[in-house]
Design an enzyme around this catalytic site. Structure first.
Site, PDB file in Angstrom:
ATOM      1  N   HIS A  20      24.935 -17.460  10.056  1.00 41.44           N
ATOM      2  CA  HIS A  20      23.832 -17.177   9.123  1.00 41.44           C
ATOM      3  C   HIS A  20      24.388 -16.882   7.729  1.00 41.44           C
ATOM      4  CE1 HIS A  20      21.160 -15.990  12.740  1.00 41.44           C
ATOM      5  NE2 HIS A  20      21.044 -17.270  12.460  1.00 41.44           N
ATOM      6  N   LYS A  23      10.807 -17.075  21.379  1.00 43.48           N
ATOM      7  CA  LYS A  23      10.921 -16.502  20.031  1.00 43.48           C
ATOM      8  C   LYS A  23      10.156 -17.398  19.076  1.00 43.48           C
ATOM      9  CE  LYS A  23      15.302 -13.993  19.782  1.00 43.48           C
ATOM     10  NZ  LYS A  23      16.610 -13.965  19.091  1.00 43.48           N
ATOM     11  N   HIS A  30      26.666 -16.583  15.546  1.00 42.48           N
ATOM     12  CA  HIS A  30      25.536 -16.626  14.622  1.00 42.48           C
ATOM     13  C   HIS A  30      25.600 -15.565  13.524  1.00 42.48           C
ATOM     14  CE1 HIS A  30      24.159 -19.478  17.530  1.00 42.48           C
ATOM     15  NE2 HIS A  30      23.041 -19.708  16.871  1.00 42.48           N
ATOM     16  N   GLU A  44      15.529  -9.255  23.919  1.00 38.21           N
ATOM     17  CA  GLU A  44      16.821  -9.068  23.244  1.00 38.21           C
ATOM     18  C   GLU A  44      17.187  -7.594  23.038  1.00 38.21           C
ATOM     19  OE1 GLU A  44      17.899 -12.129  20.286  1.00 38.21           O
ATOM     20  OE2 GLU A  44      18.845 -10.531  19.149  1.00 38.21           O
ATOM     21  N   ARG A  49      -5.631 -13.579  18.880  1.00 35.40           N
ATOM     22  CA  ARG A  49      -4.767 -12.689  19.681  1.00 35.40           C
ATOM     23  C   ARG A  49      -3.976 -13.432  20.750  1.00 35.40           C
ATOM     24  NH1 ARG A  49      -9.429  -9.522  19.412  1.00 35.40           N
ATOM     25  NH2 ARG A  49      -9.247  -7.882  17.871  1.00 35.40           N
ATOM     26  N   ARG A  59      20.604 -10.613  25.986  1.00 32.54           N
ATOM     27  CA  ARG A  59      20.208 -11.796  25.201  1.00 32.54           C
ATOM     28  C   ARG A  59      21.011 -11.926  23.909  1.00 32.54           C
ATOM     29  NH1 ARG A  59      14.081 -14.324  24.326  1.00 32.54           N
ATOM     30  NH2 ARG A  59      14.753 -16.044  23.046  1.00 32.54           N
ATOM     31  N   ASN A 100      23.698 -14.926  20.487  1.00 37.03           N
ATOM     32  CA  ASN A 100      24.013 -14.916  19.049  1.00 37.03           C
ATOM     33  C   ASN A 100      25.491 -15.178  18.784  1.00 37.03           C
ATOM     34  OD1 ASN A 100      21.356 -14.317  18.376  1.00 37.03           O
ATOM     35  ND2 ASN A 100      21.690 -12.124  18.625  1.00 37.03           N
ATOM     36  N   HIS A 115      22.854 -25.991   9.970  1.00 39.60           N
ATOM     37  CA  HIS A 115      22.950 -24.846  10.873  1.00 39.60           C
ATOM     38  C   HIS A 115      23.992 -25.057  11.982  1.00 39.60           C
ATOM     39  CE1 HIS A 115      21.608 -21.468  13.308  1.00 39.60           C
ATOM     40  NE2 HIS A 115      21.438 -22.284  14.329  1.00 39.60           N
ATOM     41  N   LYS A 138      20.252 -20.730  29.221  1.00 37.60           N
ATOM     42  CA  LYS A 138      19.366 -19.939  28.362  1.00 37.60           C
ATOM     43  C   LYS A 138      18.286 -19.249  29.192  1.00 37.60           C
ATOM     44  CE  LYS A 138      16.931 -19.239  24.237  1.00 37.60           C
ATOM     45  NZ  LYS A 138      16.561 -19.650  22.899  1.00 37.60           N
ATOM     46  N   GLU A 172      24.939 -25.398  19.458  1.00 37.54           N
ATOM     47  CA  GLU A 172      24.383 -24.477  20.462  1.00 37.54           C
ATOM     48  C   GLU A 172      24.944 -24.809  21.851  1.00 37.54           C
ATOM     49  OE1 GLU A 172      22.800 -21.957  19.315  1.00 37.54           O
ATOM     50  OE2 GLU A 172      22.299 -22.718  17.315  1.00 37.54           O
TER      51      GLU A 172
HETATM   52  N1  LIG Z   1      12.980 -19.812  18.374  1.00 37.16           N
HETATM   53  C1  LIG Z   1      14.258 -19.834  18.661  1.00 37.16           C
HETATM   54  O1  LIG Z   1      14.720 -19.303  19.668  1.00 37.16           O
HETATM   55  C2  LIG Z   1      15.180 -20.574  17.740  1.00 37.16           C
HETATM   56  C3  LIG Z   1      16.514 -20.832  18.117  1.00 37.16           C
HETATM   57  C4  LIG Z   1      17.316 -21.579  17.262  1.00 37.16           C
HETATM   58  C5  LIG Z   1      16.802 -22.058  16.060  1.00 37.16           C
HETATM   59  N2  LIG Z   1      15.505 -21.786  15.726  1.00 37.16           N
HETATM   60  C6  LIG Z   1      14.932 -22.312  14.484  1.00 37.16           C
HETATM   61  O2  LIG Z   1      14.895 -23.719  14.612  1.00 37.16           O
HETATM   62  C7  LIG Z   1      14.882 -24.298  13.300  1.00 37.16           C
HETATM   63  C8  LIG Z   1      15.812 -25.482  13.297  1.00 37.16           C
HETATM   64  O3  LIG Z   1      15.341 -26.398  14.229  1.00 37.16           O
HETATM   65  P1  LIG Z   1      15.922 -27.882  14.337  1.00 37.16           P
HETATM   66  O4  LIG Z   1      17.377 -27.864  14.216  1.00 37.16           O
HETATM   67  O5  LIG Z   1      15.283 -28.469  15.525  1.00 37.16           O
HETATM   68  O6  LIG Z   1      15.445 -28.519  12.984  1.00 37.16           O
HETATM   69  P2  LIG Z   1      14.067 -29.123  12.400  1.00 37.16           P
HETATM   70  O7  LIG Z   1      12.888 -28.711  13.149  1.00 37.16           O
HETATM   71  O8  LIG Z   1      14.151 -28.837  10.946  1.00 37.16           O
HETATM   72  O9  LIG Z   1      14.313 -30.673  12.585  1.00 37.16           O
HETATM   73  C9  LIG Z   1      15.420 -31.244  11.950  1.00 37.16           C
HETATM   74  C10 LIG Z   1      15.095 -32.587  11.333  1.00 37.16           C
HETATM   75  O10 LIG Z   1      14.948 -33.536  12.390  1.00 37.16           O
HETATM   76  C11 LIG Z   1      13.732 -34.269  12.221  1.00 37.16           C
HETATM   77  N3  LIG Z   1      13.331 -34.711  13.547  1.00 37.16           N
HETATM   78  C12 LIG Z   1      12.710 -33.993  14.530  1.00 37.16           C
HETATM   79  N4  LIG Z   1      12.654 -34.719  15.647  1.00 37.16           N
HETATM   80  C13 LIG Z   1      13.218 -35.913  15.376  1.00 37.16           C
HETATM   81  C14 LIG Z   1      13.485 -37.089  16.131  1.00 37.16           C
HETATM   82  N5  LIG Z   1      13.201 -37.146  17.437  1.00 37.16           N
HETATM   83  N6  LIG Z   1      14.090 -38.135  15.533  1.00 37.16           N
HETATM   84  C15 LIG Z   1      14.460 -38.066  14.220  1.00 37.16           C
HETATM   85  N7  LIG Z   1      14.257 -36.979  13.466  1.00 37.16           N
HETATM   86  C16 LIG Z   1      13.645 -35.919  14.037  1.00 37.16           C
HETATM   87  C17 LIG Z   1      12.829 -33.317  11.491  1.00 37.16           C
HETATM   88  O11 LIG Z   1      11.806 -33.975  10.810  1.00 37.16           O
HETATM   89  C18 LIG Z   1      13.808 -32.619  10.552  1.00 37.16           C
HETATM   90  O12 LIG Z   1      14.004 -33.393   9.417  1.00 37.16           O
HETATM   91  C19 LIG Z   1      15.281 -23.203  12.336  1.00 37.16           C
HETATM   92  O13 LIG Z   1      14.156 -22.804  11.597  1.00 37.16           O
HETATM   93  C20 LIG Z   1      15.739 -22.061  13.245  1.00 37.16           C
HETATM   94  O14 LIG Z   1      15.460 -20.790  12.702  1.00 37.16           O
HETATM   95  C21 LIG Z   1      14.704 -21.077  16.543  1.00 37.16           C
END
Ligand SMILES: NC(=O)c1ccc[n+]([C@@H]2O[C@H](COP(=O)([O-])OP(=O)(O)OC[C@H]3O[C@@H](n4cnc5c(N)ncnc54)[C@H](O)[C@@H]3O)[C@@H](O)[C@H]2O)c1
Length: 363
Positions: A252, A143, A248, A237, A121, A241, A245, A264, A227, A185
């Site tokens: 998407h 999130k 986005h 949201e 929990r 918030r 988006n 992305h 943020k 972003e």
């Molecule tokens: N929770 C939220 O508010 C929120 C907001 C935006 C996106 N997201 C989510 O985030 C995800 C995308 O995250 P991301 O863009 O960080 O991608 P990711 O976590 O897939 O990382 C991208 C790539 O970078 C590599 N990597 C990570 N750190 C590294 C480093 N220091 N040096 C070299 N390589 C490295 C990873 O292994 C991966 O191959 C999506 O699933 C999306 O839905 C969430």
């Protein structure tokens, strides 16, 4: 070292930024009175690249941390991977006295955050974002979630971390595509914030892409403040918030239409452009204003590779998106820098026309 407070009703935490601060992880966690019984979920690529640094940081804890290494791919942001994590948590007899660490990008952060939100929990968790996108966006705001039946982030929870610790030196190994993801972003924050920050981003696109230390830390810290300010006012949201988006709704759909062959961040940049064109199509801004708002996008344009898009198909995808209520697509549109409208409805023709104009800009 730079510290930014994120204040949310009933919860407050800090985002700590700086070079090599992963070595302070144990002290930062101790200061928060969190247990030193740590369960870390670590990005596989990151671990390969920074193994000795991460191992040294974890070795400082009194009780030897347990950890799992996970490949950061969307398919792993899944219920199956969550089950694997729960099995490991039980195997290592992690109880409510444990703290979960998410060391990686947004994939690891979302997955680990949701594991923390649901195991027993809810356990406290700490985000150690290692991508630019995670540092400026996903690690802050609580999130968490996983994908399910081809729907992104469809199962999840709002669960705020106890701390976000971003070691900016870890970002140095990111490739250009991943930096662009964060830049998408950051550009979004440029439109949401004020003229000064917008100009700062515009004048530093190449420095950001080159991960120039001073610029990077200023830009990350300003982005996190923006943020944090939004999340403070609307954690779940229900209103404000939604401005986060911006671009986005389009992005998407673009990612889906291009079978996820487009990153992305690239999709977000194209999506923001489409939102700007739609703002003009709906007479929210003049052509002159549009051209001035496109100046930042034009700076990034040379770094974007876009394949041809199907406007009609994109519209259908947006129409079926989970965020649409009563069969209507709601857009976040821009009137000016720092002046953004949410929940704007638009006719199909204007939307498709905006997509086509955005496409022409990048092809
Ligand atoms: N929770 C939220 O508010 C929120 C907001 C935006 C996106 N997201 C989510 O985030 C995800 C995308 O995250 P991301 O863009 O960080 O991608 P990711 O976590 O897939 O990382 C991208 C790539 O970078 C590599 N990597 C990570 N750190 C590294 C480093 N220091 N040096 C070299 N390589 C490295 C990873 O292994 C991966 O191959 C999506 O699933 C999306 O839905 C969430």
């Amino acid at each position: 070292m730079n510290r930014i407070k994120v204040k949310i009703p009933e919860h407050e935490y800090e985002v700590v930024l700086g070079d090599d601060i992963i070595y302070d992880l144990k002290n930062e966690i101790q200061h928060l009175d969190l247990s030193s019984r740590v369960f870390a979920i670590i990005d596989e690529n990151l671990f390969k690249l920074h193994r000795s640094k991460i191992s040294e940081a974890l070795s400082k804890f009194k009780i030897e941390p347990k950890y799992v290494i996970i490949e950061a791919k969307e398919e792993n942001k899944s219920l199956e991977m969550l089950q694997y994590i729960f099995e490991k948590l039980l195997y290592y007899q992690c109880g409510r006295d444990a703290v979960i660490l998410a060391i990686g990008g947004g994939i690891i952060g979302d997955l680990a955050g949701y594991a923390a939100a649901s195991y027993m929990r809810g356990l406290p968790y700490v985000q150690v974002p290692t991508t630019l996108l995670a540092a400026v966006d996903s690690s802050v705001g609580g999130k968490t979630g996983v994908n399910f039946m081809q729907r992104k982030n469809i199962i999840g929870a709002f669960h705020q971390p106890e701390l976000v610790l971003a070691d900016t030196k870890l970002l140095k190994t990111l490739n250009k595509e991943e930096i662009l993801c964060g830049l998408g972003e950051i550009i979004k924050y440029g439109y949401l914030s004020n003229e000064d920050f917008y100009q700062k981003i515009k004048n530093n696109v190449d420095n950001i892409l080159a991960l120039e230390s001073k610029v990077l830390s200023e830009i990350i810290s300003e982005s996190v403040k923006i943020k944090a300010g939004v999340v403070r006012q609307d954690e779940k949201e229900s209103g404000l918030r939604k401005i986060l988006n911006l671009g986005h709704t389009f992005s998407h759909a673009i990612e889906s239409e291009q079978n996820y062959s487009i990153k992305h961040g690239t999709a977000v940049i194209v999506g923001i452009s489409a939102a700007l064109y739609l703002s003009e199509n709906l007479n929210l801004i003049s052509t002159e204003k549009l051209n001035s708002l496109l100046e930042l996008i034009n700076k990034v344009k040379p770094h974007i590779n876009l394949s041809k898009m199907e406007g009609e198909k994109l519209y259908e995808i947006m129409f079926n998106d989970k965020k649409n209520r009563e069969g209507k697509i709601k857009f976040v549109l821009v009137k000016d820098i720092g002046e953004v409208l949410i929940d704007v409805e638009a006719d199909k023709e204007s939307v498709i026309n905006a997509i086509e104009k955005a496409e022409r800009l990048f092809l």
